[in-house]
Design an enzyme around this catalytic site. Structure first.
Site: not given
Length: 299
Positions: A12-13, A204, A206, A237, A246
């Site tokens: 997903r991300d 979470h 990055h 991002c 990530n």
């Protein structure tokens, strides 16, 4: 051994901002390989408007094609009530909502204030209680914002407390633009832990500035036992120039194994999954551990 839960966010991300089309079959192939490696929590897709995130337009097809395996969970993103209803109709048992710790980011990302974004979640939490669906809360920009710069730890703590009060079983703290260091992450965690139990927090991070694994380590030492990561370091991002995505799941797993933590994940199989999706996307893996192990195999 200390148990640590890894939430794999690659499908997903990691894939949501890909410019090239990633087929449903490729996404499901990745999820199958992750599950075969022992990953038990895989963020499968996002129930957002295809107009805004076209890469996630196949969310219903993804849910229908997920491998039904005992003990494997497939949370999905559901940013509003329409998304929640679609997710539940497709069989989701866990959804995630997201707010920001930065007013500027909230306005530019979802066109509303932090308070307004949280108010939008109230009907989701109410419906989830009735449906027996778990809700996870995400907070973005917990260290820095691309528009405001450094974010005050107290601001993160306030949003986390509100999401907890609404009914989030867990709060994922996202260093969205990857500017965090162990020192800034620990200051943030100290503020948040004063309002939310550490056992309900997840990291979470990055890896934009190469601090992802260091921040996981600092958070682990602080007491966190849940971490989000992305296979092969997929993602990034769109608001952070040069963001590398990530922190890679392979790198996080290697760290945790070195600390004596138990995740239930097989590193070699995980590296294979990362190599497979990297080849499918036509670029090298961003995981340093994977690159090292693949080179060692080839030698």
């Amino acid at each position: 051994m200390t148990a640590v839960r890894i939430i794999e966010v690659g499908p997903r991300d990691g894939l949501q901002n890909e410019k090239q089309v990633v087929t449903t079959a490729t996404k499901l192939g990745l999820i199958e390989r992750l599950a075969a490696a022992g990953v038990r929590h895989i963020e499968a897709t996002s129930f957002v408007s295809p107009k805004w995130v076209p890469q996630m337009a196949d969310h219903a097809e993804i849910m229908a094609g997920l491998p039904k395996l005992p003990g494997v969970h497939y949370p999905v993103l559901a940013p509003n009530m329409k998304g929640y209803e679609g997710a539940v109709a497709a069989g989701a048992k866990e959804v995630a909502v997201f707010a920001a710790a930065s007013e500027s980011f909230s306005q530019k990302n979802i066109n509303c204030s932090i308070a307004e974004s949280i108010a939008r979640f109230e009907p989701i939490f109410a419906a989830a209680r009735g449906d027996g669906v778990q809700v996870r809360g995400y907070i973005s920009c917990v260290i820095g914002c691309p528009y405001e710069g450094p974010v005050a730890p107290a601001a993160v703590a306030d949003v986390a407390q509100r999401l907890l009060e609404l009914g989030s079983y867990e709060i994922s703290l996202g260093d969205t633009i990857g500017t965090g260091t162990p020192a800034t992450v620990l200051r943030m965690l100290e503020a948040v832990a004063a309002k939310v139990p550490t056992g309900q927090l997840a990291g979470h991070y990055h890896d934009t500035y190469g601090m992802g694994v260091a921040n996981v380590h600092a958070s682990y030492q602080f007491g966190l036992r849940v971490f989000d990561s992305s296979i092969a370091g997929l993602g990034g991002c769109p608001y952070a120039k040069g963001a590398t995505g990530n922190v890679a799941t392979e790198d996080v797993l290697y760290l945790l194994q070195g600390l004596g933590a138990e995740t239930g994940i097989d590193l070699d199989k995980l590296v294979d999954a990362g190599a497979w999706i990297s080849e499918a996307l036509g670029r090298p893996t961003q995981s340093r551990v994977a690159r090292a192990l693949l080179a060692k195999r080839a030698a």
